[in-house]
Scaffold this motif. Sequence first.
Motif, PDB file in Angstrom:
ATOM      1  N   SER A 338       0.843  -1.186   0.000  1.00  0.00           N
ATOM      2  CA  SER A 338       0.000   0.000   0.000  1.00  0.00           C
ATOM      3  C   SER A 338       0.885   1.246   0.000  1.00  0.00           C
ATOM      4  O   SER A 338       2.033   1.203   0.468  1.00  0.00           O
ATOM      5  CB  SER A 338      -0.934  -0.007   1.217  1.00  0.00           C
ATOM      6  N   LEU A 372      -6.205  -3.463   7.080  1.00  0.00           N
ATOM      7  CA  LEU A 372      -7.024  -2.395   6.539  1.00  0.00           C
ATOM      8  C   LEU A 372      -8.174  -2.096   7.484  1.00  0.00           C
ATOM      9  O   LEU A 372      -8.404  -2.832   8.446  1.00  0.00           O
ATOM     10  CB  LEU A 372      -7.577  -2.791   5.165  1.00  0.00           C
ATOM     11  N   GLN A 373      -8.900  -1.025   7.203  1.00  0.00           N
ATOM     12  CA  GLN A 373     -10.067  -0.705   8.018  1.00  0.00           C
ATOM     13  C   GLN A 373     -11.078  -1.845   7.949  1.00  0.00           C
ATOM     14  O   GLN A 373     -11.256  -2.481   6.900  1.00  0.00           O
ATOM     15  CB  GLN A 373     -10.732   0.590   7.531  1.00  0.00           C
ATOM     16  N   ASN A 374     -11.747  -2.097   9.070  1.00  0.00           N
ATOM     17  CA  ASN A 374     -12.757  -3.153   9.123  1.00  0.00           C
ATOM     18  C   ASN A 374     -13.965  -2.763   8.280  1.00  0.00           C
ATOM     19  O   ASN A 374     -14.223  -1.570   8.050  1.00  0.00           O
ATOM     20  CB  ASN A 374     -13.198  -3.396  10.565  1.00  0.00           C
ATOM     21  N   PRO A 375     -14.739  -3.731   7.821  1.00  0.00           N
ATOM     22  CA  PRO A 375     -15.955  -3.398   7.067  1.00  0.00           C
ATOM     23  C   PRO A 375     -16.962  -2.679   7.950  1.00  0.00           C
ATOM     24  O   PRO A 375     -16.880  -2.722   9.175  1.00  0.00           O
ATOM     25  CB  PRO A 375     -16.474  -4.768   6.622  1.00  0.00           C
ATOM     26  N   CYS A 381     -16.802  -3.364   2.614  1.00  0.00           N
ATOM     27  CA  CYS A 381     -15.432  -2.885   2.779  1.00  0.00           C
ATOM     28  C   CYS A 381     -15.327  -1.440   2.297  1.00  0.00           C
ATOM     29  O   CYS A 381     -15.637  -1.137   1.139  1.00  0.00           O
ATOM     30  CB  CYS A 381     -14.463  -3.764   1.993  1.00  0.00           C
ATOM     31  N   ASP A 383     -12.259   0.363   2.690  1.00  0.00           N
ATOM     32  CA  ASP A 383     -10.935   0.250   2.071  1.00  0.00           C
ATOM     33  C   ASP A 383     -10.735  -1.230   1.761  1.00  0.00           C
ATOM     34  O   ASP A 383     -11.068  -2.085   2.597  1.00  0.00           O
ATOM     35  CB  ASP A 383      -9.830   0.732   3.018  1.00  0.00           C
ATOM     36  N   TYR A 384     -10.186  -1.544   0.600  1.00  0.00           N
ATOM     37  CA  TYR A 384     -10.116  -2.962   0.258  1.00  0.00           C
ATOM     38  C   TYR A 384      -9.021  -3.236  -0.767  1.00  0.00           C
ATOM     39  O   TYR A 384      -8.546  -2.350  -1.485  1.00  0.00           O
ATOM     40  CB  TYR A 384     -11.454  -3.447  -0.296  1.00  0.00           C
ATOM     41  N   ARG A 391     -13.212  -8.809  -2.835  1.00  0.00           N
ATOM     42  CA  ARG A 391     -12.743  -7.685  -2.043  1.00  0.00           C
ATOM     43  C   ARG A 391     -12.432  -8.142  -0.616  1.00  0.00           C
ATOM     44  O   ARG A 391     -13.273  -8.756   0.042  1.00  0.00           O
ATOM     45  CB  ARG A 391     -13.781  -6.562  -2.019  1.00  0.00           C
ATOM     46  N   CYS A 393     -10.848  -6.946   3.233  1.00  0.00           N
ATOM     47  CA  CYS A 393     -10.538  -5.806   4.089  1.00  0.00           C
ATOM     48  C   CYS A 393     -10.374  -6.286   5.526  1.00  0.00           C
ATOM     49  O   CYS A 393     -10.415  -7.488   5.803  1.00  0.00           O
ATOM     50  CB  CYS A 393     -11.616  -4.728   3.993  1.00  0.00           C
ATOM     51  N   SER A 414      -8.874   3.110  -1.159  1.00  0.00           N
ATOM     52  CA  SER A 414      -9.198   3.616   0.182  1.00  0.00           C
ATOM     53  C   SER A 414     -10.152   4.787   0.034  1.00  0.00           C
ATOM     54  O   SER A 414     -10.083   5.535  -0.946  1.00  0.00           O
ATOM     55  CB  SER A 414      -7.938   4.046   0.942  1.00  0.00           C
TER      56      SER A 414
END
Length: 835
Positions: A338, A372-375, A381, A383-384, A391, A393, A414
């Motif tokens: 990333s 990554l950020q949680n769903p 998602c 961010d994925y 996908r 996340c 994101s």
Amino acid sequence: MKRESGLSFDPKKDEINGIPEEMEFLPASDQKKLEKRSPKETALLVGLILGAALLSLMIGLLVWHFHFRPDNTIKKMYNGYLTITNKQFTEDLEDFDSEAFKQLATTVEQTLLETYMGMDSVAPHYVRSTVTAFSEGSVIAYYWLECRVPPEGAAELDEAIRAVSPFSGKSRSGGTKSLRISDLVVDSADPRRVKPPKDHTCAFDLHAVGGEMNTFSSPGFPNEPYPANVWCQWVLRADPHHVIELNFVTFDLESVCHNDFVVVYDSLSPIEKREITQRCGLYPPTNAFKLMSSRNVMLVTLMTDDDENYPGFKAEFRQVPKQRQCSKILQGSGSFSSPYYPAYYPPRADCTWVLKVDPPNHIKVMFNVFLLQNPDENNVCKDYVEINNRRICGEQPPMVELSNGSEMTIKFRSDAAESCRGFSATFEPYDASKPCPEEFACRNGRCIALDLKCDAWNDCGDSSDEINCKCTSNQFRCGTGLCTSNQWLCDGVSDCGDKSDEANCECEAGEMRCANGKCIPEVQRCNLVNECGDNSDEEGCSNTDMTVPCSEHTYTCKDGTCIRKKNAMCDGTHQCPDGSDEHDCNCGIRPYKHSRIVGGMDAEVGEWPWQVSLHFQDKGSICGASVISTRWLVSAAHCFQDERTIRFSDHTTWTAYMGLHDQHKLDGAQKRRLKRIIRHENYNPQMFDNDIALLELDRPLSFTSVVQPICLPEAAHDFPIGKNTWITGWGMVHEDGGLATVLQKAEVRIIRRRNCNDLLSGTVTTRMLCAGYLSGGIDACQGDSGGPMSSVEENGKVFLAGIVSWGDGCARKNKPGVYTKVSKFREWIKGHTGL
């Protein structure tokens, strides 16, 4: 008789024009007023009087309405920004006192006035718009919008502000100039985060200087705590075509984010849609969070309440060139990650990698780190990573993805809000016909040793190594068709996944069977705690009185009464009549907050603040211990057992280091000598029974963010079978290996003593706990002895469940570790220390 009157008239007097000469007249009046009035005239007069009275009343009501009547509206603040496409940013627009800033701000504010007043849903409530900052791109204007609205109309106004773009890409006349407006972002402001737009107190404008590291800190840092009730902001800027890298090197705020908190925005407007992160509490320097902007601006805000102020923060920032292209074509093998990894990825990232290998090979991608950020609540998602049309996340363990051919496309997206640590991946070609030479190929692409197949343990991660296996006599066939070890039967944990290993279980004496098949101690029934997990142990309970006759299975209050709840101490709920179960609870606290960490098993600074490193003479760390008070440590008795030529029992040969993380950095720890060593009088060196010792320090400790006591469990404290606990130390990283430099941590699971005795030839006594994994691979080892087995309870308190004692080798299959059961020695500890 002549009668006299007050008014005499003498007819003999001379008359002029027929009027007596001495007659006197009053001044003449309007003749019409002297005439008799008609009914119409009377009504008109009354009407005029009433009209005047009504007019006076209306004026009075209006005066009362506007000056004295309580205002039934509330102030609503919105913040946002817009892009001016026909203007170019100049450096003087950074200075809100410059003429250029004032002129453009006036023009934008006039444009906003005309626009919002032209919106039927907003105009009745509009008060003003205030521009607070500009940045490039071409020119971005950041502003506050103020409205006043009746409370019942607030939600409707919010929706109107959020849903309607008043500009629609059209030019707007503003004052004497024309502005072309686009990219409007605006939303309702959190009342806590509203600062008067013209208030420049505790406001700082900082511009990165070249490649240098620039610093700023909260008011008063480091000499005094930040002030109460402040709203501070730092505007951070970088040169064109650069982004900002922000790193909090010290961060110590109140732990409750509702009270004191820092918010970082990918914007110069504190708008939630551009919030990168919100933080409070205390973070260790090894886990400082590094944030990236998507543009050349960033806003940092600090908000505090009126009490419990803390040291604050120190931050560094610098400008780095903006990654113009994170999309690439990668050939053969290599790595990708990333943007800006290992820093937090920036908002609004959009990357695509096309991976290619020579046919007929396929591609294997290995994600070593994935965070990554949680769903969201709908499991979508934000961010994925998109791979194989799927996908992914959130937080994922190391994972492998395989291609269907010699080319593979991976995308990363994101959103505009919160970011996280990101991911790191490698890829390589592989022969699809022989994906794992001399190893077992898991369905998910991982390769494992052949002897791990059908060992009743999910080594692949997707259980593909345990499919179509023939269960041995020491294994149980699950309802899913998988095999699991008989040692895990009826331990309260569903290892099969379908609970078939927990069905039809016979509970031991003194235990009750839950509706879900789990066995728990009978004394835990009707204690207001759902130990079964399905609440069946609390059903049909009519006796709400917690007080019961005292026994070894009950908690004894200081007033001598006993209660059913075994783990009552420091659980946050008062159960004892005298409240003593919640006394002396300043223990088991980990002041540092620890963000999600991936990769390796290094502990973070301050993660286990009761961990002690015991150094013997010049031999370095050879045992561990736990802090239980300012003067006392607890360890294993076998650490102080003399050998033929070495007197380990001599307290003068030992040095204790508290708050230590890295063995090469002893200066950062509190160093103490031992005053005395108290080994348990019944310690059995052959059986390691009663393997416990107390160590008195030569002088008290100072409790800090990295030195804290762990809670001692009471005699009735229950650490149930199947519970996961943590072991820590600087011991050997593997059997016959070298000692660790950085404190290590490992999670182990408590195993039923009966099962453990089957594995370890009946040498596990009731004063011991058994924990580990029958698959091996995770265990304490030489050098960890005396260290803590830490049990994290639901309320976050940490108790000393065990002391690292002994084992058959390190991390061997079917050879779990054995730990001294501290609850069995609670009275012994109290008798020697008074704790």
